[in-house]
Design a protein around this motif. Structure first.
Motif, mmCIF file in Angstrom:
data_model
loop_
_atom_site.group_PDB
_atom_site.id
_atom_site.type_symbol
_atom_site.label_atom_id
_atom_site.label_comp_id
_atom_site.label_asym_id
_atom_site.label_seq_id
_atom_site.Cartn_x
_atom_site.Cartn_y
_atom_site.Cartn_z
ATOM 1 N N PRO B 4 0.829 -1.193 0.000
ATOM 2 C CA PRO B 4 0.000 0.000 0.000
ATOM 3 C C PRO B 4 0.869 1.250 0.000
ATOM 4 C CG PRO B 4 0.022 -1.036 2.155
ATOM 5 C CD PRO B 4 0.826 -1.894 1.268
ATOM 6 N N PRO B 5 0.281 2.428 -0.213
ATOM 7 C CA PRO B 5 1.097 3.643 -0.165
ATOM 8 C C PRO B 5 1.705 3.849 1.221
ATOM 9 C CG PRO B 5 -1.238 4.159 -0.340
ATOM 10 C CD PRO B 5 -1.105 2.695 -0.529
ATOM 11 N N GLN B 6 2.782 4.645 1.241
ATOM 12 C CA GLN B 6 3.555 4.854 2.479
ATOM 13 C C GLN B 6 2.675 5.240 3.662
ATOM 14 O OE1 GLN B 6 7.285 4.894 2.854
ATOM 15 N NE2 GLN B 6 6.521 4.757 4.922
ATOM 16 N N SER B 7 1.697 6.133 3.405
ATOM 17 C CA SER B 7 0.881 6.642 4.503
ATOM 18 C C SER B 7 0.096 5.530 5.195
ATOM 19 C CB SER B 7 -0.073 7.709 3.977
ATOM 20 O OG SER B 7 -0.847 7.163 2.937
ATOM 21 N N SER B 8 -0.344 4.510 4.431
ATOM 22 C CA SER B 8 -1.163 3.475 5.055
ATOM 23 C C SER B 8 -0.335 2.427 5.790
ATOM 24 C CB SER B 8 -2.069 2.813 4.025
ATOM 25 O OG SER B 8 -1.296 2.341 2.973
ATOM 26 N N PHE B 9 0.990 2.424 5.615
ATOM 27 C CA PHE B 9 1.811 1.498 6.398
ATOM 28 C C PHE B 9 1.698 1.823 7.881
ATOM 29 C CE2 PHE B 9 4.556 0.752 2.517
ATOM 30 C CZ PHE B 9 4.164 -0.558 2.374
ATOM 31 N N ALA B 10 1.507 3.092 8.172
ATOM 32 C CA ALA B 10 1.448 3.521 9.576
ATOM 33 C C ALA B 10 0.281 2.873 10.312
ATOM 34 C CB ALA B 10 1.345 5.037 9.641
ATOM 35 N N SER B 11 -0.758 2.477 9.580
ATOM 36 C CA SER B 11 -1.933 1.904 10.243
ATOM 37 C C SER B 11 -1.837 0.382 10.374
ATOM 38 C CB SER B 11 -3.195 2.269 9.456
ATOM 39 O OG SER B 11 -3.096 1.716 8.158
ATOM 40 N N LEU B 12 -0.800 -0.214 9.825
ATOM 41 C CA LEU B 12 -0.691 -1.678 9.855
ATOM 42 C C LEU B 12 -0.013 -2.163 11.133
ATOM 43 C CD1 LEU B 12 0.405 -2.491 6.180
ATOM 44 C CD2 LEU B 12 -1.882 -2.582 7.162
ATOM 45 N N HIS B 13 -0.350 -3.394 11.506
ATOM 46 C CA HIS B 13 0.263 -4.048 12.669
ATOM 47 C C HIS B 13 1.682 -4.497 12.290
ATOM 48 C CE1 HIS B 13 0.900 -7.210 15.724
ATOM 49 N NE2 HIS B 13 0.112 -6.445 16.464
ATOM 50 N N ASP B 14 2.524 -4.636 13.298
ATOM 51 C CA ASP B 14 3.917 -5.052 13.048
ATOM 52 C C ASP B 14 3.999 -6.339 12.225
ATOM 53 O OD1 ASP B 14 4.788 -2.909 14.455
ATOM 54 O OD2 ASP B 14 5.678 -4.043 16.117
ATOM 55 N N VAL B 15 3.122 -7.298 12.547
ATOM 56 C CA VAL B 15 3.183 -8.598 11.847
ATOM 57 C C VAL B 15 2.876 -8.421 10.360
ATOM 58 C CG1 VAL B 15 2.182 -10.926 11.726
ATOM 59 C CG2 VAL B 15 2.612 -9.863 13.945
ATOM 60 N N GLU B 16 1.906 -7.544 10.060
ATOM 61 C CA GLU B 16 1.572 -7.282 8.649
ATOM 62 C C GLU B 16 2.742 -6.588 7.952
ATOM 63 O OE1 GLU B 16 -3.046 -6.276 8.347
ATOM 64 O OE2 GLU B 16 -2.068 -5.232 10.007
#
Lengths: 124, 194
Positions: B4-16
């Motif tokens: 996903p775009p960089q901004s949406s990485f912030a909303s992901l869990h560490d495992v993802e």
């Protein structure tokens, strides 16, 4: 305070690290090093692929391929002549049956081998 | 795998994020570094590394973690996994510079300083660790900060298990003397309020 409670407290204190003011800059430095390593790796893979392709092509050329190709060329020419009687659209077949076709095949072999070696190394 | 775009990485869990990183998505790994970089650097400083040395070692540890990200199965936390890598990297660095033997040597019977009564436990811990001998500090940080067992710490330090246990025991005694009063004060406060 029981020993186990103190140990838990210690683990918790160790886990509570403050956010460094330069956390973003630190992450960017790591990303830059990752990207630099990746670029170097891609160059290495590309060079390995090219070397593999060249070696493969030279092996093909040295394995009496010219003689075999000449035989195939004669067959193709005979086939082309036969086809020309059937249909006038045989320009391509006759073009490929000449020396040009041979070098085209070698070039394609180099590119294909390079691509296959690159993919294999990347997968590994 | 396209992430996903960089901004949406912030909303992901560490495992993802680890899954994306394992597929070669370096931006996902960058997000993990943003989240846990400070903790890893802080642990290394607590082990006795100078700030620049801690930063270099933490960078090396994260690069090593990216190389080995497929080995991370999500059984523990990502932060804990990287901290263990970083602790071992730091020890290797000390070994290369032939500083490990001096660090891990038996410390003398240092005088335990009086508790400061600092309300902030974190600052208290940092100050408390400074009162430990280098070996005690290293062993306590490895066992309670990086989550290594005594046996793992002994292997990593190339020391007898008994030596590591005695370092940890003495280190804990000193820290306990320094940190315990703050706890008592908290309990007193609770009693007073209750």
């Amino acid at each position: 305070m029981a020993e186990i409670d103190f140990e838990r407290r210690l683990e918790r204190l160790f886990g509570e690290a403050p956010e460094a003011p330069d956390a973003q800059a630190f992450a960017e430095r790591v990303e830059r090093r990752l990207n630099r390593g990746w670029t170097a790796r891609r160059w290495l893979i590309g060079a390995a692929g090219l070397a593999g392709g060249v070696i493969g092509a030279s092996q093909l050329l040295m394995s009496n391929l010219f003689h075999r190709m000449e035989t195939a060329e004669q067959s193709a020419r005979a086939l082309g002549q036969g086809l020309s009687r059937v249909t006038p659209a045989t320009d391509m077949v006759s073009a490929l049956s000449g020396g040009y076709g041979l070098w085209l095949a070698v070039g394609l072999a180099v590119i294909t081998l390079g691509f296959v070696v690159s993919r294999m190394i990347e997968e590994i | 795998m396209k992430g996903p775009p960089q901004s949406s990485f912030a909303s992901l869990h560490d495992v993802e994020l680890c899954s994306y990183a394992a597929a070669g998505e370096r931006r996902a790994f960058g997000e993990l570094v943003r989240r846990h970089g400070s903790a890893v650097r802080h642990l290394l400083r607590r082990m006795g590394a100078q700030p620049a040395e801690a930063d270099d070692t933490a960078q090396d540890a994260f690069l090593a973690a990216f190389e080995r990200i497929a080995e991370f199965r999500g059984e523990g936390t990502f932060a804990g996994w990287v901290k263990r890598i970083a602790a071992r990297q730091y020890l290797r660095r000390l070994q290369r510079q032939k500083r490990l033997s001096a660090f891990a040597a038996e410390g003398g019977e240092d005088e335990v300083p009086a508790a400061s009564g600092d309300a902030d436990g974190r600052i208290d811990l940092d100050e408390g660790l400074k009162t430990l001998s280098p070996g005690e500090r290293l062993c306590v940080s490895m066992c309670y900060g990086a989550g290594l067992s005594h046996g793992e710490a002994a292997d990593a330090l190339n020391l007898p298990l008994g030596t590591v246990k005695s370092h940890v025991k003495r280190g804990l005694e000193k820290l306990r003397a320094r940190l315990a009063p703050a706890d008592d004060a908290v309990l007193e406060g609770k009693r007073g309020n209750g």
